[in-house]
Motif scaffolding. Sequence first.
Motif, PDB file in Angstrom:
ATOM      1  N   LYS B 225       0.821  -1.214   0.000  1.00 23.76           N
ATOM      2  CA  LYS B 225       0.000   0.000   0.000  1.00 23.76           C
ATOM      3  C   LYS B 225       0.852   1.260   0.000  1.00 23.76           C
ATOM      4  CE  LYS B 225      -3.726  -2.067   2.786  1.00 23.76           C
ATOM      5  NZ  LYS B 225      -4.630  -2.639   1.797  1.00 23.76           N
ATOM      6  N   MET B 226       2.188   1.113   0.124  1.00 22.95           N
ATOM      7  CA  MET B 226       3.074   2.280   0.197  1.00 22.95           C
ATOM      8  C   MET B 226       4.102   2.257  -0.933  1.00 22.95           C
ATOM      9  SD  MET B 226       5.087   1.271   3.744  1.00 22.95           S
ATOM     10  CE  MET B 226       6.497   2.352   3.528  1.00 22.95           C
ATOM     11  N   LEU B 285      11.157  -2.672  -1.382  1.00 25.12           N
ATOM     12  CA  LEU B 285      10.432  -1.830  -0.423  1.00 25.12           C
ATOM     13  C   LEU B 285      11.345  -0.703   0.072  1.00 25.12           C
ATOM     14  CD1 LEU B 285       8.189  -1.008   1.581  1.00 25.12           C
ATOM     15  CD2 LEU B 285       8.913  -2.894   3.062  1.00 25.12           C
ATOM     16  N   GLY B 286      12.624  -1.028   0.219  1.00 27.37           N
ATOM     17  CA  GLY B 286      13.581   0.011   0.620  1.00 27.37           C
ATOM     18  C   GLY B 286      13.582   1.174  -0.366  1.00 27.37           C
ATOM     19  N   ALA B 287      13.476   0.846  -1.660  1.00 25.00           N
ATOM     20  CA  ALA B 287      13.424   1.904  -2.682  1.00 25.00           C
ATOM     21  C   ALA B 287      12.138   2.713  -2.552  1.00 25.00           C
ATOM     22  CB  ALA B 287      13.531   1.285  -4.075  1.00 25.00           C
ATOM     23  N   ALA B 288      11.051   2.039  -2.168  1.00 23.16           N
ATOM     24  CA  ALA B 288       9.776   2.748  -1.988  1.00 23.16           C
ATOM     25  C   ALA B 288       9.858   3.714  -0.808  1.00 23.16           C
ATOM     26  CB  ALA B 288       8.635   1.739  -1.774  1.00 23.16           C
ATOM     27  N   VAL B 289      10.454   3.256   0.277  1.00 20.60           N
ATOM     28  CA  VAL B 289      10.601   4.110   1.463  1.00 20.60           C
ATOM     29  C   VAL B 289      11.414   5.351   1.092  1.00 20.60           C
ATOM     30  CG1 VAL B 289      11.673   4.277   3.757  1.00 20.60           C
ATOM     31  CG2 VAL B 289      10.349   2.232   3.129  1.00 20.60           C
ATOM     32  N   ASN B 290      12.498   5.107   0.372  1.00 27.34           N
ATOM     33  CA  ASN B 290      13.368   6.207  -0.057  1.00 27.34           C
ATOM     34  C   ASN B 290      12.596   7.192  -0.951  1.00 27.34           C
ATOM     35  OD1 ASN B 290      15.866   7.494  -0.194  1.00 27.34           O
ATOM     36  ND2 ASN B 290      16.333   6.494  -2.162  1.00 27.34           N
TER      37      ASN B 290
END
Lengths: 147, 408
Positions: B225-226, B285-290
């Motif tokens: 969802k993020m 997901l790390g790339a999404a957070v970034n």
Amino acid sequence: MAGLEDLYREIILDHYRTPRNRGELDAPAVSAEGHNPLCGDEIRIFVDVQNGIVTDVRFNGSGCSISQSSASMMTSAIKGKPVEQVKAIVKKFKSMMTVDEDESPVDESLNLGDLEALQGVVKFPVRIKCATLGWNTLLDALTTAGQ
Amino acid sequence: MSLDVASIRQDFPVLHRLINDKPLVYLDSANTSQKPQVVIDALANFMSNGYAPINRSAYQLAAEATDLFEGTRTALAKFINAPKAHEVIFTKNATEALNLVIMSWGRANMNAGDTVLLTHMEHHANIVPWHMLVAERGIQLRWVPLTSDGQLDLSNLDSLLQGVKAFSFTSMSNVLGTINPVQQLCAAAHKAGAIAIVDGCQSVPHQPTDVQAWDADFVTFSSHKMCGPSGVGVLWGREELLEALPPFLGGGNMIADVRLDGFTTAELPAKFEAGTPAIAEVIALGAAVNYLENLGMANIRRHEIEMSTYVLNSLTARFGDDITIHGPTNPELRGATFSFAFRGIHPHDLSQVLDQSNVCVRAGHHCAKPLMRILGANATARASFYLYNTQQEADMLADALDSASDIF
């Protein structure tokens, strides 16, 4: 792309707006409840079986135009018919919906009448479960009736 | 700083797809979000050039993979302001994260007659595992009711919390859009001697999250969802609580030792990460957070308040009493997720008609059947907006709604 006119035929909308055989039946009629867990649709089918004949049938519940109109047309198609013929109609309908699972032959001579209008549902696979909800619930109700 | 939505849209390849020569209007992000190119690239790049096991092999490729994987954990800890990275646990999805807490903590701490407080706006993932504990342990459930505009009715919260061992609630309703006062609820729980479990699925992707400011005990949310891939959920828990919790799933990676007569668990976070995880997905997901941090979560929240204001005003102005939008009318009190009823048309039929205009909305019970019953509906249609959605798309939704009236 399949157009909405394939799905929402006038006869379907007519049964949706003016459902036939909507209501309940008292004992000795029996009933079964069906759910579509994807969309929350709920339906209850009441059948009164006397001497092997579906003498009366009603439905209630709430759902989309496809589930409600399919149930309405189903009740019109089976009322007053022998259980064996009702089961053959169910089989023919499920076959038209591409979800007939057992391998016994479909009675091609059966005329589904207005129900043929639901053929377009097959072009919208997500809606097949809507169209068959009442039918599967009918089979449960017939089982409850000892048929 | 306001979001440059036109530029953001360039980052999401699928938003440029034409279906039947018409643009896609994706209004189902509360269900699952679309992915920016940087996330797709991270996934593809790792699969192409870096794929290896994590935590268990000495060669360089595996060491690189482990570093990337742990990099996401560190980034997530910062993203939610967790004190320690090893308090961040990866699960299969947010549902599994909630099950982990409910089953591990519940079995260790709850017995017959013990009570949990939930709310009427919970997702099935925060209801059914508790029902399972009711069957297994004979615990009792208590519920916080709702006000008429879809907020938690907190007028009797203190008495509802009396004798309660855990208060488990959503930070934002996936149906009503209501944003709950998490900090206040956690404080009330602690005052009553209960722990606070927060289902953060709907709010974490859309606004800044600070688990320490919340003073929560456990927080769960999902990657998909993020802007991250599916297949990854996240549990954050206080270190001392996670240390005290028995393991949930047993197997490889979660042990310090296994003997014929038993086992000892690994340290956090491995203790709760049995088996091979979704390695590539966690790394992406790390790339999404970034990506989200670069845009700024406060900016994303501001954009969604503007979207909510526009959607509420424009739909109400255009359709008046023909549309009923559930949840708070104040955009500051809600996210940009709108469940609605329209001219008596069944949500399934509505979503089918909207699909003719490539307007993607969810129709159904949204995995919140108790709430649906309270709303007196079997189903609603739900349009949910995210950082890439525009006011023009809200107008396209309205146009498509109008076309539904032509049929029904």
